[in-house]
Structure formats: structure tokens, C-alpha cells
Design a protein around this motif. Structure first.
Motif, PDB file in Angstrom:
ATOM      1  N   UNK A   1       8.481   7.545  21.810  1.00 36.95           N
ATOM      2  CA  UNK A   1       7.180   6.958  21.508  1.00 36.95           C
ATOM      3  C   UNK A   1       6.102   8.021  21.470  1.00 36.95           C
ATOM      4  N   UNK A   2       6.146   8.945  22.398  1.00 37.35           N
ATOM      5  CA  UNK A   2       5.087   9.959  22.492  1.00 37.35           C
ATOM      6  C   UNK A   2       5.054  10.860  21.268  1.00 37.35           C
ATOM      7  N   UNK A   3       6.153  10.948  20.540  1.00 38.45           N
ATOM      8  CA  UNK A   3       6.228  11.821  19.366  1.00 38.45           C
ATOM      9  C   UNK A   3       6.076  11.056  18.061  1.00 38.45           C
ATOM     10  N   UNK A   4       5.791   9.775  18.162  1.00 31.67           N
ATOM     11  CA  UNK A   4       5.822   8.916  16.977  1.00 31.67           C
ATOM     12  C   UNK A   4       4.438   8.579  16.439  1.00 31.67           C
ATOM     13  N   UNK A   5       4.304   8.698  15.129  1.00 25.87           N
ATOM     14  CA  UNK A   5       3.129   8.140  14.465  1.00 25.87           C
ATOM     15  C   UNK A   5       3.302   6.623  14.416  1.00 25.87           C
ATOM     16  N   UNK A   6       2.199   5.918  14.548  1.00 24.68           N
ATOM     17  CA  UNK A   6       2.253   4.461  14.651  1.00 24.68           C
ATOM     18  C   UNK A   6       1.258   3.836  13.686  1.00 24.68           C
ATOM     19  N   UNK A   7       1.499   2.590  13.347  1.00 24.16           N
ATOM     20  CA  UNK A   7       0.564   1.952  12.441  1.00 24.16           C
ATOM     21  C   UNK A   7       0.600   0.444  12.496  1.00 24.16           C
ATOM     22  N   UNK A   8      -0.503  -0.142  12.069  1.00 23.25           N
ATOM     23  CA  UNK A   8      -0.620  -1.585  11.885  1.00 23.25           C
ATOM     24  C   UNK A   8      -0.737  -1.875  10.397  1.00 23.25           C
ATOM     25  N   UNK A   9      -0.012  -2.886   9.977  1.00 25.58           N
ATOM     26  CA  UNK A   9      -0.016  -3.326   8.597  1.00 25.58           C
ATOM     27  C   UNK A   9      -0.178  -4.841   8.590  1.00 25.58           C
ATOM     28  N   UNK A  10      -0.557  -5.380   7.436  1.00 29.31           N
ATOM     29  CA  UNK A  10      -0.663  -6.825   7.359  1.00 29.31           C
ATOM     30  C   UNK A  10      -0.271  -7.305   5.972  1.00 29.31           C
ATOM     31  N   UNK A  11       0.145  -8.550   5.936  1.00 27.15           N
ATOM     32  CA  UNK A  11       0.502  -9.164   4.672  1.00 27.15           C
ATOM     33  C   UNK A  11       0.036 -10.606   4.675  1.00 27.15           C
ATOM     34  N   UNK A  12      -0.836 -10.918   3.744  1.00 27.89           N
ATOM     35  CA  UNK A  12      -1.323 -12.279   3.583  1.00 27.89           C
ATOM     36  C   UNK A  12      -0.436 -12.999   2.561  1.00 27.89           C
ATOM     37  N   UNK A  13      -0.400 -14.311   2.606  1.00 24.70           N
ATOM     38  CA  UNK A  13       0.429 -15.072   1.647  1.00 24.70           C
ATOM     39  C   UNK A  13       0.068 -14.717   0.211  1.00 24.70           C
ATOM     40  N   UNK A  14       1.082 -14.396  -0.585  1.00 23.54           N
ATOM     41  CA  UNK A  14       0.867 -14.097  -1.989  1.00 23.54           C
ATOM     42  C   UNK A  14       0.330 -12.706  -2.267  1.00 23.54           C
ATOM     43  N   UNK A  15       0.188 -11.903  -1.223  1.00 25.34           N
ATOM     44  CA  UNK A  15      -0.340 -10.549  -1.396  1.00 25.34           C
ATOM     45  C   UNK A  15       0.664  -9.514  -0.928  1.00 25.34           C
ATOM     46  N   UNK A  16       0.469  -8.296  -1.376  1.00 26.55           N
ATOM     47  CA  UNK A  16       1.326  -7.212  -0.932  1.00 26.55           C
ATOM     48  C   UNK A  16       0.920  -6.758   0.470  1.00 26.55           C
ATOM     49  N   UNK A  17       1.877  -6.163   1.143  1.00 25.03           N
ATOM     50  CA  UNK A  17       1.580  -5.592   2.454  1.00 25.03           C
ATOM     51  C   UNK A  17       0.601  -4.434   2.282  1.00 25.03           C
ATOM     52  N   UNK A  18      -0.323  -4.332   3.230  1.00 20.98           N
ATOM     53  CA  UNK A  18      -1.301  -3.244   3.175  1.00 20.98           C
ATOM     54  C   UNK A  18      -1.440  -2.588   4.540  1.00 20.98           C
ATOM     55  N   UNK A  19      -1.767  -1.334   4.513  1.00 27.37           N
ATOM     56  CA  UNK A  19      -2.027  -0.624   5.753  1.00 27.37           C
ATOM     57  C   UNK A  19      -3.377  -1.022   6.308  1.00 27.37           C
TER      58      UNK A  19
END
Length: 121
Positions: A29-47
């Protein structure tokens, strides 16, 4: 075996706040880049926002700037997303990725199952 688990989603009124959490195990974990993403209905996933292993925020989407803050607690193997002033357009399934590309493109990494955020108007 790597496990990534998100929590903290729910139903909130517009203008409210939520804090999402993501725990990751089975990787450095300490060496890992992390991120949050989201996807709304009918839309592409976005950062939404990404953070490097050293704690530097590398990306935050224009749509959430000034409202969302990403942070990490390496001692707890946990990633957070503080979401304030929520809007109905923030409604989506939110995903955490561990070991993903730091440019928040969504390439690579281990992904959780997601936590639903619903903002009512």
C-alpha cells in the motif's frame, strides 16, 4: 490475494457531505498510487481524483475541484475521499483503485466493487 473494499456511500441531500473510505490489502500500500473513479448510469467511467504513493495529489476533476479532497493514511492502508457541497450530478458508483496509473487514466491497478453515492435535489 489483493482486496480493495470501498465504504461510506449513501443517500444524501444536495449540499451535504460524505466521506468515502477504501481499504486495500495484499499489496504494498505504501508504494501504491491510488485513485477514486466514478461511473454514472449511461456514462463512461471517469477519474475523480488520484494521489501518489508519497501523498501528492496528481489529479482532481474540474467538476469536483474545491468540493472533494483525496487523502491517504498509509498506517491504516486506507484511502479517503471527502466530498462536500454534493450535487445531484455527483450521483454515481464510486470506485477505488490501488496501484493504478498516477495520471488518473484508470489504467491498471486493483479495483473494488464500488460504493453507491446518491444525491437528491
Amino acid at each position: 490475494q489483493v482486496q480493495v473494499v470501498e465504504s461510506g456511500g449513501g443517500l444524501v441531500q444536495a449540499g451535504g457531505s460524505l466521506r468515502l473510505s477504501c481499504t486495500a490489502s495484499g499489496l504494498r500500500f505504501a508504494d501504491s498510487n491510488l485513485g477514486w473513479f466514478r461511473q454514472a448510469p449511461g456514462k463512461e467511467r471517469e477519474g475523480v481524483s488520484c494521489i501518489t504513493w508519497s501523498g501528492r495529489t496528481t489529479y482532481i476533476a474540474d467538476s469536483v475541484k474545491g468540493r472533494f479532497t483525496i487523502s491517504r493514511d498509509t498506517a491504516k492502508n486506507t484511502l479517503y475521499l471527502q466530498m462536500n457541497s454534493l450535487k445531484p450530478e455527483d450521483t454515481a458508483m464510486y470506485y477505488c483503485a490501488a496501484g493504478t496509473a498516477s495520471d488518473c487514466s484508470g489504467r491498471g491497478g486493483y479495483w473494488g466493487q464500488g460504493t453507491q453515492v446518491t444525491v437528491s435535489s
